[in-house]
Design an enzyme around this catalytic site. Structure first.
Site, PDB file in Angstrom:
ATOM      1  N   GLY A  34      51.748   3.202 -31.989  1.00 57.62           N
ATOM      2  CA  GLY A  34      51.527   4.463 -31.291  1.00 57.62           C
ATOM      3  C   GLY A  34      52.625   4.602 -30.268  1.00 57.62           C
ATOM      4  O   GLY A  34      53.195   3.600 -29.815  1.00 57.62           O
ATOM      5  N   GLU A  36      53.287   5.147 -26.990  1.00 54.96           N
ATOM      6  CA  GLU A  36      53.410   4.380 -25.746  1.00 54.96           C
ATOM      7  C   GLU A  36      53.245   2.883 -25.989  1.00 54.96           C
ATOM      8  O   GLU A  36      53.856   2.058 -25.299  1.00 54.96           O
ATOM      9  CB  GLU A  36      52.370   4.867 -24.738  1.00 54.96           C
ATOM     10  CG  GLU A  36      52.530   6.331 -24.349  1.00 54.96           C
ATOM     11  CD  GLU A  36      51.798   7.298 -25.273  1.00 54.96           C
ATOM     12  OE1 GLU A  36      51.727   8.486 -24.939  1.00 54.96           O
ATOM     13  OE2 GLU A  36      51.301   6.852 -26.330  1.00 54.96           O
ATOM     14  N   ASN A  38      54.316   1.370 -28.649  1.00 52.60           N
ATOM     15  CA  ASN A  38      55.618   0.945 -29.176  1.00 52.60           C
ATOM     16  C   ASN A  38      56.621   0.713 -28.054  1.00 52.60           C
ATOM     17  O   ASN A  38      57.447  -0.203 -28.121  1.00 52.60           O
ATOM     18  CB  ASN A  38      56.160   1.986 -30.148  1.00 52.60           C
ATOM     19  CG  ASN A  38      55.297   2.143 -31.382  1.00 52.60           C
ATOM     20  OD1 ASN A  38      54.503   1.267 -31.717  1.00 52.60           O
ATOM     21  ND2 ASN A  38      55.457   3.262 -32.070  1.00 52.60           N
ATOM     22  N   TYR A 104      46.767  12.308 -40.262  1.00 54.17           N
ATOM     23  CA  TYR A 104      46.026  11.699 -39.162  1.00 54.17           C
ATOM     24  C   TYR A 104      44.532  11.637 -39.467  1.00 54.17           C
ATOM     25  O   TYR A 104      43.955  12.559 -40.047  1.00 54.17           O
ATOM     26  CB  TYR A 104      46.200  12.513 -37.878  1.00 54.17           C
ATOM     27  CG  TYR A 104      47.577  12.442 -37.261  1.00 54.17           C
ATOM     28  CD1 TYR A 104      48.126  11.223 -36.877  1.00 54.17           C
ATOM     29  CD2 TYR A 104      48.318  13.596 -37.037  1.00 54.17           C
ATOM     30  CE1 TYR A 104      49.379  11.157 -36.300  1.00 54.17           C
ATOM     31  CE2 TYR A 104      49.574  13.544 -36.458  1.00 54.17           C
ATOM     32  CZ  TYR A 104      50.102  12.327 -36.099  1.00 54.17           C
ATOM     33  OH  TYR A 104      51.332  12.261 -35.529  1.00 54.17           O
ATOM     34  N   ASP A 105      43.920  10.546 -39.046  1.00 55.85           N
ATOM     35  CA  ASP A 105      42.465  10.404 -39.032  1.00 55.85           C
ATOM     36  C   ASP A 105      42.122   9.802 -37.668  1.00 55.85           C
ATOM     37  O   ASP A 105      41.759   8.632 -37.565  1.00 55.85           O
ATOM     38  CB  ASP A 105      41.992   9.514 -40.184  1.00 55.85           C
ATOM     39  CG  ASP A 105      40.485   9.293 -40.184  1.00 55.85           C
ATOM     40  OD1 ASP A 105      39.782  10.078 -39.524  1.00 55.85           O
ATOM     41  OD2 ASP A 105      40.029   8.326 -40.810  1.00 55.85           O
ATOM     42  N   GLY A 244      71.116  13.906 -36.795  1.00 58.60           N
ATOM     43  CA  GLY A 244      71.619  14.761 -37.858  1.00 58.60           C
ATOM     44  C   GLY A 244      71.004  14.317 -39.168  1.00 58.60           C
ATOM     45  O   GLY A 244      71.293  13.216 -39.659  1.00 58.60           O
ATOM     46  N   ASP A 281      60.469   6.198 -29.924  1.00 59.53           N
ATOM     47  CA  ASP A 281      59.841   5.260 -28.993  1.00 59.53           C
ATOM     48  C   ASP A 281      60.797   4.129 -28.630  1.00 59.53           C
ATOM     49  O   ASP A 281      60.848   3.686 -27.482  1.00 59.53           O
ATOM     50  CB  ASP A 281      58.574   4.665 -29.615  1.00 59.53           C
ATOM     51  CG  ASP A 281      57.602   5.723 -30.086  1.00 59.53           C
ATOM     52  OD1 ASP A 281      57.540   6.791 -29.462  1.00 59.53           O
ATOM     53  OD2 ASP A 281      56.920   5.481 -31.103  1.00 59.53           O
TER      54      ASP A 281
END
Length: 340
Positions: A34, A36, A38, A104-105, A244, A281
């Protein structure tokens, strides 16, 4: 040693092996990550004192997520336990012209249902030097916008530096919701981190003469974006990643750090991507590490971009590299030759 606290959601990640599609999968590989979390893991791998704050269910899956942090030295003592479930996300890794997909779940997760009373920020932030969160956390709704505001207000009172990665996620909230909520949080942010789309999605600030899908990036346009963020919210620095997108497998990757007077650009790396999730992150973790280490702006942006370049060659959410490995790439050792 500097002490850092990050706050957000850690989830179970499930993905088909390699570059398999969801419809091909008979099993899923498991890891945890996730935004934060990470960042905290990156900082811990660099030897810093990093703590992650969240709310996890008091069950085996919550413990697995907590253990995934502890195995790399992240301080988990401030994590609140309780609530119904751990959030999950499913990832299908893209290749060549086929983009990656995320499902997402995470609705009703323990952190999404957290209450302001769950977090004693005066205690959590005691002795802390830096606090980091992303736009994903308030996007989870409930009381999280207010919880984030409580945290950054304590940081302001205590003189703690705050960084925020805007990290707009259209599957979590609308641009209007993001703009309204983030505008209340950004005045407390010292270092703003964004990519080529976040500032436009959240605040309507766009880089001129830029076509990210065509790989055309304008340095002047990004300086303007950074200056507008500083003018509007009073940030000290703005870090922007410059991607890029040649294809899902190959990207050009660079970054800019702007301090309100001068813009510093990193070298550009052409990455053959293994896993791009967590790239932003790892940039944030590298930038926080370098600024806390007293690096000048050019060294800081070079370190952050090199760190995030390496992350995108590693499967999973987490940047499993050391500071010397990052410094080696930042110093020009980009050949990829075997180290014997």
């Amino acid at each position: 040693m500097a002490k850092i606290v990050t706050f957000g959601e850690i989830m179970m990640r499930l993905n088909p092996a390699g570059y398999g599609r969801f419809v091909q999968a008979h099993s899923f590989e498991v890891c945890y990550g996730g935004g934060e979390a990470n960042v905290a893991l990156s900082l811990s791998n660099y030897g810093m004192d990093a703590a992650f704050v969240t709310k996890l269910p008091e069950n085996d899956l919550g413990q697995c997520a907590l253990n995934s942090l502890r195995q790399f030295g992240v301080d988990t003592t401030k994590i609140v336990r309780g609530g119904p479930r751990l959030g999950i996300y499913f990832l299908e890794n893209g290749a060549s012209q086929r983009p990656s997909k995320v499902v997402y779940d995470r609705a009703g997760s323990s952190i999404a249902l957290a209450k302001r009373s769950d977090f004693d920020w005066n205690a959590i932030l005691d002795g802390v030097d830096w606090f980091h969160f992303t736009g994903i956390t308030p996007a989870l709704g409930g009381e999280l916008p207010e919880i984030c505001l409580d945290a950054v207000k304590v940081c302001r009172e205590r003189g703690i530096k705050v960084s925020c990665d805007l990290n707009y996620r259209k599957k979590l909230w609308t641009r209007e919701e993001a703009g309204r909520v983030m505008a209340t949080l950004m005045p407390y942010v010292n270092v703003c981190i964004a990519n080529e789309e976040d500032a436009a999605d959240v605040f309507g600030i766009r880089a001129a003469n830029t076509d990210i899908e065509g790989g055309k990036l304008s340095h002047e346009g990004y300086i303007s974006v950074a200056q507008q963020l500083i003018d509007r919210f009073g940030c000290e620095k703005v870090g922007i990643t410059l991607r890029g997108s040649i294809s899902a497998s190959d990207n050009d990757w660079a970054g800019m750090l702007y301090d309100g007077e001068n813009a510093y650009f990193s070298p550009t790396y052409r990455i053959h991507i293994t896993d791009r999730v967590g790239g932003g992150d790892s940039f944030g973790g590298g930038l926080i590490y370098s600024l806390l280490s007293g690096y000048d702006c050019q060294h800081a942006i070079n370190f952050a971009v090199a760190a995030s370049c390496l992350k995108q060659t590693i499967a999973g959410d987490v940047n499993l590299v050391s500071a010397p490995e990052v410094e080696s790439l930042a110093g020009g050792n980009a050949s990829g030759r075997v180290q014997r």
